[in-house]
Design an enzyme around this catalytic site. Structure first.
Site: not given
Ligand code: UD1
Length: 367
Positions: A204
């Site tokens: 991811h």
């Molecule tokens: C975050 C953490 C990462 C961790 C990961 C675990 C940071 C910088 N990164 O990354 O260290 O390993 O969580 O999952 O905080 N999204 C959804 N639904 C959700 C959450 C996210 O669809 O419930 C999608 C959205 O498009 C979002 C993308 O995932 O833009 C990324 O989510 P984000 O919380 O920004 O970071 P992660 O990649 O999940």
């Protein structure tokens, strides 16, 4: 004495669970504040249910966005919340954007910050998590380190040694407290698989999934592996697979699914022959469950797992991934010891140290 625990993303929930349970047992006055960084049922509610974490006292609904948007929104809303109901101590866990926002909001209000999982370093400042770790550790008053190398990192950065406490890895406590349920679950049966005859993969990180060529190489290697690969898809990865039109690379031996709950994931991991990952937590969980791990990254902050021989870094290229998998299938790997202090006593150590330093009066409540 009032404590605020701040969480936001999936790995935070796993780390806060045993701490919340032990605080409740000791009748400590705590509040659980959720920034709302993760919000989908599968990334959020499912974890709260399974890990018996109480519904947060408040969810700030920050959601997704750029790093500045997400961290900034969380900072603004957390400050309002901490001003409304001022705690005497704030606890943050891990290294996500919500961890940084929580620590910064508290430190600016002169509320002492406790960081659980302090001192991990990949020494790679292109990783957002590395920036979060460094900043949080330099504004925290209590730094609870998971490994001895994490302690060394903190000392090398000139952090006052009286603030650093080597307590072990809180993620290990969550795993060990759930081990019976994990072992009983046998999730592999649902996919018609046999124990130790498949791999579990998670991918991811932006550097692996945001680049079409790189993601194609990784998915290509998984689909050509000499054993079936189960691949739960993080929403970001699913989005990129659609965007880059990689659906057709997902063949029958590559079992792509929605994200798993904690127990389902750990069940699949514990019965797997090997783990392929770019996640921090999976490297540690595989190490504890004695499942060899191949980490598709240039570096890792979980160096203890590599030093023990449980984990190896590999390039995100089709041939490197395939030759590493084939090497493990042909030669196996020597057994390793569990890291020091990765046990069920982490929360007791943490709360013992906080009690001694903050005159935190607690009474154990029988439940
Ligand atoms: C975050 C953490 C990462 C961790 C990961 C675990 C940071 C910088 N990164 O990354 O260290 O390993 O969580 O999952 O905080 N999204 C959804 N639904 C959700 C959450 C996210 O669809 O419930 C999608 C959205 O498009 C979002 C993308 O995932 O833009 C990324 O989510 P984000 O919380 O920004 O970071 P992660 O990649 O999940």
């Amino acid at each position: 004495m009032k404590i605020a625990c701040i969480v936001g993303a999936r790995p935070n929930f796993i780390k806060i669970a045993p701490l919340i349970a032990e605080m409740a047992r000791r009748a400590i006055d705590y509040r659980l504040i959720h920034t709302g960084q993760h919000y989908d049922y599968e990334m959020n509610d499912k974890f709260f249910e399974e890990l018996d974490i109480p519904v947060p006292d408040i969810n700030l609904g920050v959601g997704s966005g750029t790093h500045a948007q997400q961290t900034g929104q969380a900072l603004i809303r957390l400050e309002e919340e901490l001003l409304k109901d001022r705690p005497d101590l704030v606890i943050v866990v891990g290294d996500v954007n919500s961890t940084l926002a929580g620590a910064l909001a508290a430190a600016k209000l002169n509320i002492p910050v406790t960081h659980v999982e302090a001192g991990y370093r990949s020494f790679d400042r292109t990783m957002p998590e590395e920036i979060n770790r460094v900043l949080v550790d330099h504004i925290a008053e209590f730094l609870f380190a998971p490994t001895e190398d994490a302690v060394e990192n903190l000392i090398n950065e000139g952090i006052d040694q009286s603030k650093i406490h080597f307590v072990g890895n809180i993620m290990a406590e969550t795993l060990l407290r759930n081990l019976k349920k994990i072992k009983e679950r046998k999730k592999y049966k649902e996919f018609g698989l046999k124990p130790k005859e498949y791999a579990i993969a998670t991918i991811h990180r932006p550097e692996n999934v945001d680049d079409a060529h790189r993601l194609r190489e990784i998915i290509g290697a998984f689909s050509e592996a000499p054993l079936p690969v189960v691949l739960p898809l993080h929403p970001r990865t699913q989005k990129r697979i659609n965007e880059f039109d990689l659906q057709s690379s997902l063949n029958r031996s590559l079992i792509a699914t929605d994200p798993f709950s904690y127990l389902d994931m750990l069940s699949l991991l514990s019965d797997a022959f090997l783990a392929l990952t770019d996640s921090g937590g999976v490297q540690e969980e595989a190490c504890l469950l004695h499942v060899p791990c191949l980490t598709i990254r240039k570096n890792t902050e979980r160096v203890t797992t590599v030093n023990l021989g449980a984990n190896r870094l590999i390039k995100g290229e089709r041939n490197s991934i395939l030759s590493a998998i084939n090497g493990l299938v042909e030669n196996g790997v020597a057994p390793w010891m569990a890291p020091l202090n990765w046990d069920k006593q982490i929360t007791k150590r943490i709360l013992g140290i906080l009690e001694a330093n903050l005159h935190l009066k607690t009474e154990v409540v029988s439940i």
